[in-house]
Each structure stands twice: as C-alpha cells, then as structure tokens.
Design an enzyme around this catalytic site. Structure first.
Site, PDB file in Angstrom:
ATOM      1  CE  LYS A  68      -2.544   0.029   3.615  1.00  0.00           C
ATOM      2  NZ  LYS A  68      -2.724   1.103   4.591  1.00  0.00           N
ATOM      3  NE  ARG A  93      -4.945   2.612  11.593  1.00  0.00           N
ATOM      4  CZ  ARG A  93      -3.979   1.938  10.994  1.00  0.00           C
ATOM      5  NH1 ARG A  93      -4.136   0.670  10.720  1.00  0.00           N
ATOM      6  NH2 ARG A  93      -2.848   2.535  10.667  1.00  0.00           N
ATOM      7  NE  ARG A 122      11.098  -7.262   9.610  1.00  0.00           N
ATOM      8  CZ  ARG A 122      10.534  -6.076   9.778  1.00  0.00           C
ATOM      9  NH1 ARG A 122      10.985  -5.035   9.106  1.00  0.00           N
ATOM     10  NH2 ARG A 122       9.519  -5.908  10.608  1.00  0.00           N
ATOM     11  NE  ARG A 140      10.673  -6.731  14.396  1.00  0.00           N
ATOM     12  CZ  ARG A 140      10.049  -5.623  14.039  1.00  0.00           C
ATOM     13  NH1 ARG A 140      10.518  -4.453  14.385  1.00  0.00           N
ATOM     14  NH2 ARG A 140       8.938  -5.664  13.307  1.00  0.00           N
ATOM     15  NE  ARG A 157       1.410  -6.844  11.690  1.00  0.00           N
ATOM     16  CZ  ARG A 157       2.572  -7.468  11.584  1.00  0.00           C
ATOM     17  NH1 ARG A 157       3.024  -8.209  12.576  1.00  0.00           N
ATOM     18  NH2 ARG A 157       3.306  -7.375  10.497  1.00  0.00           N
TER      19      ARG A 157
END
Length: 213
Positions: A13, A89, A128, A157, A168
């Site tokens: 995005k 949102r 990642r 992480r 998420r």
C-alpha cells in the site's frame, strides 16, 4: 480526485500510495502524518490527542475523526484532492468519514483495494530475519543472507513470527472487510491484484484512476 487506498499489511500500500501521489498530484494523507502535524500546529484536536498520548492512552475515535476532518478542511485538499491512507480503520470511522465529507461538501471518488492472498502475505511478512551481531535485516525468501548461512546467527522479532503475523492479518481482515463492503455497496471499490511486480500493480491502478479523472 478524492481517494482511499486500502490493503492488508505487506500488500504494498505504501509503495503504491507514493506512486499515486507523484503521478496524479494529490495530497497524501496518512494517519501518522496527520497526528504529528495536528500536535505540532497545536490545533484543538491535536492538543486533545496529545493529552491522551502523553498519558499512554489510546486516542479515542472521536478525536481521530476530528483530526481527519480538520485536515480535510485545509486549502490544499480543495485545490488538489487527497489520497487517504491508514484511515478509516473501523466501520465506525468509515461512517464518521462519510459524515465529515458530506459536511465539507467533498465527494469520495474511489477506493483502491490492493488484494493479496493472506497466505502469501504470511510468507512475505514472516520471512524477515535479523543478524545477531550486526543487526542487519534480511528476508529468507526475497533477500537471503549468503548461501549456506547458519540460522543460529539470525533471530526473528516476535512480531515477525508466522503466528504473530497470522493473528495481525486476521485482525486486519475482520476490521477491514465491513469497510470494503460499505464502499463496495456505494460502487466505489476498485480491486487491484497486488501479487504482481510493483510496476504492473501501479499500471493497473493508473488505468482505474485515469478513468476517474
């Protein structure tokens, strides 16, 4: 042109928003930038937002909605139009935006919805890894360290682990779907296939926006 851009985390995005702003010369409005500007300019809503942030509290919807309305009322928006990124949102925020635009006499002309299969986004977002010694960031698939690297030298992480990424995305899908449905019912949504080369995605967006101009 007055536009929204929507898509799940990792859908590209931000990259596409920057390209739209450059090509079509609209004002890019991102939630973070808006908050920072409202607080720096000490607007009524900016000061209210700061009072919550300073206490470590979440900024309530009515304050966020107020900051958006303040920003949309500014002169550059009247002259150029806008691309709103990161807002609304929630469906409640979408209704508040409808009301704000109506009060300001502004018409929303399109919603660019960048679609990617969530399973592919999990791969994209959970790949990642970070080198323990140097802190350098790599991606297992798209930007791996040297061939035959030792996984023990790298860590992930918590936010980047597949389970966290899935959670998420699930939250984003649950919140985002009613918003997409709301704008689809108004005939405003343009779905863009996001799992393509960046330039191909933008070419598809360009076709849509050229017709809206």
């Amino acid at each position: 042109m007055n536009l929204l851009i929507m898509g799940l985390p990792g859908a590209g995005k931000g990259t596409q928003a920057a390209k739209i702003v450059e090509k079509f010369d609209v004002v890019h409005i991102s939630t973070g930038d808006m908050f920072r500007a409202a607080m720096a300019n000490q607007t009524e809503m900016g000061l209210l937002a700061k009072s919550y942030i300073d206490k470590g509290d979440l900024v309530p919807d009515e304050v966020t909605n107020g900051i958006v309305k303040e920003r949309l009322a500014q002169e550059d928006i009247k002259e150029k139009g806008f691309l709103l990124d990161g807002y609304p949102r929630t469906i409640e925020q979408a209704h508040a935006l409808d009301e704000a635009l109506k009060n300001l006499g502004i018409t929303l002309e399109g919603v660019i919805n960048i679609e990617i299969d969530p399973a592919k986004l999990v791969e994209r977002l959970s790949g990642r890894i970070i080198h323990r010694e140097t802190g350098e960031t790599f991606h297992k698939v798209f930007n791996p360290p040297a061939e035959g690297y030792d996984e023990k030298d790298y860590y992930q992480r918590e936010d980047d682990k597949p389970e966290s990424v899935k959670r998420r995305l699930e939250v984003n899908i649950a919140q985002g779907q009613p918003i997409i449905d709301h704008y689809r019912a108004a005939g405003l949504v343009h779905d863009i296939e996001g799992d393509q080369d960046i330039e191909v995605v933008f070419a598809d967006i360009e076709k849509v926006l050229s017709k809206l101009q």
